[in-house]
Design a protein around this motif. Structure first.
Motif, PDB file in Angstrom:
ATOM      1  N   UNK A   4      59.275-110.744 -50.942  1.00  0.00           N
ATOM      2  CA  UNK A   4      58.182-109.790 -50.721  1.00  0.00           C
ATOM      3  C   UNK A   4      58.511-108.884 -49.539  1.00  0.00           C
ATOM      4  N   UNK A   5      59.037-109.453 -48.468  1.00  0.00           N
ATOM      5  CA  UNK A   5      59.411-108.642 -47.306  1.00  0.00           C
ATOM      6  C   UNK A   5      60.456-107.595 -47.673  1.00  0.00           C
ATOM      7  N   UNK A  21      69.571 -99.850 -52.128  1.00  0.00           N
ATOM      8  CA  UNK A  21      68.315-100.251 -52.769  1.00  0.00           C
ATOM      9  C   UNK A  21      68.598-101.301 -53.854  1.00  0.00           C
ATOM     10  N   UNK A  22      69.612-101.080 -54.654  1.00  0.00           N
ATOM     11  CA  UNK A  22      69.958-102.029 -55.723  1.00  0.00           C
ATOM     12  C   UNK A  22      70.353-103.385 -55.143  1.00  0.00           C
ATOM     13  N   UNK A  23      71.124-103.375 -54.056  1.00  0.00           N
ATOM     14  CA  UNK A  23      71.533-104.633 -53.426  1.00  0.00           C
ATOM     15  C   UNK A  23      70.326-105.378 -52.871  1.00  0.00           C
ATOM     16  N   UNK A  24      69.408-104.662 -52.254  1.00  0.00           N
ATOM     17  CA  UNK A  24      68.212-105.293 -51.694  1.00  0.00           C
ATOM     18  C   UNK A  24      67.322-105.857 -52.804  1.00  0.00           C
ATOM     19  N   UNK A  25      67.173-105.120 -53.887  1.00  0.00           N
ATOM     20  CA  UNK A  25      66.373-105.612 -55.009  1.00  0.00           C
ATOM     21  C   UNK A  25      67.023-106.820 -55.674  1.00  0.00           C
ATOM     22  N   UNK A  28      66.261-109.729 -53.453  1.00  0.00           N
ATOM     23  CA  UNK A  28      64.858-110.130 -53.618  1.00  0.00           C
ATOM     24  C   UNK A  28      64.671-110.924 -54.913  1.00  0.00           C
ATOM     25  N   UNK A  29      65.296-110.474 -55.982  1.00  0.00           N
ATOM     26  CA  UNK A  29      65.189-111.182 -57.262  1.00  0.00           C
ATOM     27  C   UNK A  29      65.830-112.564 -57.170  1.00  0.00           C
TER      28      UNK A  29
END
Length: 69
Positions: A4-5, A21-25, A28-29
């Motif tokens: 969530x963070x 952004x893709x790496x962070x998502x 998160x997944x």
């Protein structure tokens, strides 16, 4: 939780490069999946260990993007 963070940080940074952004998502997944699996599997279960390894790999990639070790 960490997923969530990360998602909140991504939402707050619309100018973030698409690769970052893709790496962070992806991280998160991976956190979300590992957390869900951890609620039903034991820490020494090979399937859960595989998910933990995936989180660690994606975390290492994110650290590299952020300039960490």
């Amino acid at each position: 939780n960490a997923a969530v963070l990360l998602e909140q940080a991504i939402s707050a940074a619309p100018a973030m490069p698409s690769g970052d952004r893709a790496a962070a998502l992806a991280l998160a997944a991976a956190y979300t999946k590992a957390t869900a699996m951890g609620s039903t599997l034991q820490r020494d279960d090979p399937q859960f260990r595989s998910e933990v390894d995936d989180v660690n790999a994606k975390d290492a990639a994110m650290k590299k993007i952020c300039g960490g070790a």
